[in-house]
Scaffold this motif. Sequence first.
Motif, PDB file in Angstrom:
ATOM      1  N   ARG A  39      -5.590  43.783  -8.040  1.00 13.18           N
ATOM      2  CA  ARG A  39      -5.657  43.902  -9.501  1.00 13.18           C
ATOM      3  C   ARG A  39      -7.100  43.772  -9.985  1.00 13.18           C
ATOM      4  O   ARG A  39      -7.397  42.999 -10.902  1.00 13.18           O
ATOM      5  N   GLY A  40      -7.974  44.485  -9.310  1.00 12.63           N
ATOM      6  CA  GLY A  40      -9.359  44.562  -9.752  1.00 12.63           C
ATOM      7  C   GLY A  40     -10.267  43.447  -9.273  1.00 12.63           C
ATOM      8  O   GLY A  40     -11.476  43.535  -9.369  1.00 12.63           O
ATOM      9  N   ARG A  41      -9.672  42.368  -8.718  1.00 14.08           N
ATOM     10  CA  ARG A  41     -10.498  41.238  -8.284  1.00 14.08           C
ATOM     11  C   ARG A  41     -10.526  41.175  -6.760  1.00 14.08           C
ATOM     12  O   ARG A  41      -9.514  41.397  -6.111  1.00 14.08           O
ATOM     13  N   PRO A  42     -11.689  40.848  -6.210  1.00 14.30           N
ATOM     14  CA  PRO A  42     -11.741  40.726  -4.751  1.00 14.30           C
ATOM     15  C   PRO A  42     -10.953  39.496  -4.279  1.00 14.30           C
ATOM     16  O   PRO A  42     -11.007  38.448  -4.905  1.00 14.30           O
ATOM     17  N   LEU A  43     -10.236  39.658  -3.179  1.00 17.04           N
ATOM     18  CA  LEU A  43      -9.513  38.539  -2.577  1.00 17.04           C
ATOM     19  C   LEU A  43     -10.430  37.823  -1.600  1.00 17.04           C
ATOM     20  O   LEU A  43     -11.324  38.442  -1.024  1.00 17.04           O
ATOM     21  N   PRO A  44     -10.208  36.511  -1.384  1.00 15.21           N
ATOM     22  CA  PRO A  44     -11.000  35.819  -0.365  1.00 15.21           C
ATOM     23  C   PRO A  44     -10.807  36.499   0.995  1.00 15.21           C
ATOM     24  O   PRO A  44      -9.728  37.001   1.298  1.00 15.21           O
ATOM     25  N   ARG A  45     -11.859  36.508   1.791  1.00 11.40           N
ATOM     26  CA  ARG A  45     -11.832  37.349   2.971  1.00 11.40           C
ATOM     27  C   ARG A  45     -11.202  36.708   4.209  1.00 11.40           C
ATOM     28  O   ARG A  45     -10.579  37.378   5.010  1.00 11.40           O
ATOM     29  N   ARG A  46     -11.402  35.396   4.371  1.00 11.28           N
ATOM     30  CA  ARG A  46     -10.867  34.760   5.587  1.00 11.28           C
ATOM     31  C   ARG A  46      -9.958  33.591   5.236  1.00 11.28           C
ATOM     32  O   ARG A  46     -10.086  32.521   5.786  1.00 11.28           O
ATOM     33  N   ASP A  47      -9.098  33.795   4.263  1.00 10.15           N
ATOM     34  CA  ASP A  47      -8.264  32.698   3.799  1.00 10.15           C
ATOM     35  C   ASP A  47      -6.845  33.197   3.513  1.00 10.15           C
ATOM     36  O   ASP A  47      -6.474  33.437   2.370  1.00 10.15           O
ATOM     37  N   PRO A  48      -6.036  33.347   4.570  1.00 10.28           N
ATOM     38  CA  PRO A  48      -4.684  33.888   4.387  1.00 10.28           C
ATOM     39  C   PRO A  48      -3.839  33.073   3.415  1.00 10.28           C
ATOM     40  O   PRO A  48      -3.002  33.634   2.702  1.00 10.28           O
ATOM     41  N   VAL A  49      -4.075  31.751   3.366  1.00  9.25           N
ATOM     42  CA  VAL A  49      -3.294  30.906   2.462  1.00  9.25           C
ATOM     43  C   VAL A  49      -3.550  31.320   1.015  1.00  9.25           C
ATOM     44  O   VAL A  49      -2.620  31.486   0.224  1.00  9.25           O
ATOM     45  N   ALA A  50      -4.825  31.532   0.690  1.00  3.34           N
ATOM     46  CA  ALA A  50      -5.179  31.918  -0.678  1.00  3.34           C
ATOM     47  C   ALA A  50      -4.674  33.321  -0.997  1.00  3.34           C
ATOM     48  O   ALA A  50      -4.217  33.594  -2.108  1.00  3.34           O
TER      49      ALA A  50
END
Lengths: 244, 292
Positions: A71-82
Motif C-alpha cells: 500500500r505504497g509503503r516499504p515493508l521491513p526487509r528482514r523481519d517476517p514478524v513485522a
Amino acid sequence: MTAAAAAGPAEVLATVGLTARYGSIEALAPTDMHVEDGELVAVLGPNGAGKSTLLRALMGLVTNGGTVRFRGRPLPRRDPVAVAASGVVLVPEGRGIFGPMTVAENLELGAYRLGRDKAEFERRWTRVFDLFPRLKERLGQVAGSMSGGEQQMLAIGRALMADPKVLLLDEPSLGLAPRVTAEILETLHRLNQGGLPVILVEQKAPLALKLAKRAYLLSVGRIVATIDPREITSYDDIAKHYFA
Amino acid sequence: MGSLSYLPQILVSGLGIGCVYGLIGIGFCVIYNASGIVNFAQGAFVMLGGMVTFVLMQRAGLPLPVAAVIAIAGVAGLGVVVERLVVRPLWNRNATMFVMILATLAAQIVVERSTLLLVGDQPKTLPMFTDRPPLMLAGVAISYQLLWIVGCSLAVVGLLALFFRTTRTGKAMRAVAIDREAAALQGIPVSRMLALAFALSAALGAIGGILITPTQFTAFDIGVPFAISGFIAAIVGGFGRPFGAFLGGLTLGVIQSIAIVSFGAGLKNVAALSVLLVFLFIRPSGILGPAK
C-alpha cells in the motif's frame, strides 16, 4: 477514496528489484511484480524456478535485497514478524501447521496479533468455519493427525484468522488428491471474490490459470513472462519454459 | 557399603533434591525449545536465587518471603540480560551450537566470579522456611523444608503447565518451539519469546536455588554442579520435554541419594554421571521420548 483507487484498481503489494540469495548463490534475480486490489495473481514455473524463494524473499525469510511495497509503503526487509503483522500473510510450503497442537490452538495462534478483541475474534472464527466446515468438527483434534487436505485447510484457516490484507500461498496443492485440491482452490476463489488479493504460487499451471487474473512465469530465478490467462489458447508456451 | 534399611528415608530426601533438579531441567528445556540453545548459565541462576535472597535478608533486613520474591524477579531480569547481551548477538550471526554453549558457560563464569568478589567465598545459608522439628511418618522423618520444596515445585510445575496450555503467550511459546518460522509468519514475536524463555528459565533456577539452600548452603561456586544435574535431568526426561525433565530430576535425585548412602557422598557426582551414561546408551531419547 484516493485518486488511485478512483482511477482503477490500486496496487496492494509490489516487489521492486526484489532479490534473494542463499550464501553466495543468487536465487532470485531482481524481480518486479505486483498484485492489485481484489486480484488473484499466479506465480508459475517448474520445480526449482524460485517460486518459493520469491515468497520467502517477500516475507523477509531469506537474505534479500530490493524493496517490497505494501500500500505504497516499504515493508521491513528482514523481519517476517513485522511483515506478517502488517497484514501480508503467507501459507508456507509444507503448510507449517503446529502439528502437536490442536486445531483450535492453531487457529487461535493465527489471531495472535489481534489481542483480546472478542467480537472480532468471533467474526474471523465464524468465517473460517464458513469456508472450511470440516475444521469445526476437528477443533479438539491434534493438527498433525489430520489428513493432508485438512492440514492445508487448517493452514489457510489459520492465515485467515490473522485477517490478512494480502494472502500468499505456496503450492497449496502439493501432495493432495485432485478432488481436495479442487475444493481448496474453489475456496481460494471464493475468498478472492470476496475482495481478498491473493498471490498463488503453483506448479500445476492449468489449475492456477483458471483462477488467476494475471500470471507470472518464473524460470531459473527470474520472471520470464507475464501471462494473461484469457489469451492462452494452448499450454505450449508455458510448457516450453517448464522444459527449457 | 551403607545400609539400605532406611530406603523410605532415602527416597524422601532424594525426591526433595530431585524436585530442584527437575526445576533446573525444565529451565534447560524451556530455552532449548524456544531457540535450540543449551544454556549452561543455568547454574548461575540457581546460585543467585539463594545468594540474592541471603543478601537481601542479611543486608537489607527483608523478611524471607519478600527477599525471595525480589530475588526471583531479579534473577529473571538477569536472564533477559544474558539473552540480550550474550545470546542474541550470537544468534543473529547464526552462531553454532558449540559457540553458544561456550558463550553461556562464559556468562556463568562471569556471574560466578562477580559473586565471589561481591560477597566473598564463605558459604551462606538461609533459615528453614518453617523452623520446626521434622514430622515423623511411619518411621520416616520428613522435614518441613522438604514439604516446602515438594509443594512449591509441584505448584510451579502446575502453574507452568497451565501457562503453556491456556494462555495466549504460553501457546505462542509452544508454537515457537514447534516451528519457529511458521510462528514468525503468524506475527508471533519470536525474539520476544526467546527473551521470555530466558526469564522463565532463570526464575525456575532461582526458585530451585532458594528452596534447596536451607537444607545445605549456597556459595559462589555451587552453580555448575546444579546445572550439570539439571542438564542430566533434562536428558533423562527426553530433552525438550519440560515435564519429562521434572520426572528426570526426581529419578536422578532418588538414584543419587541411594548412591550416597550406599557408596558415600564422594560418589554423588559419579552416580549422576552414570545415570546420564546409562540413559545415553540405553534410552537416549529419555523417559518420555524425543520432543519432536
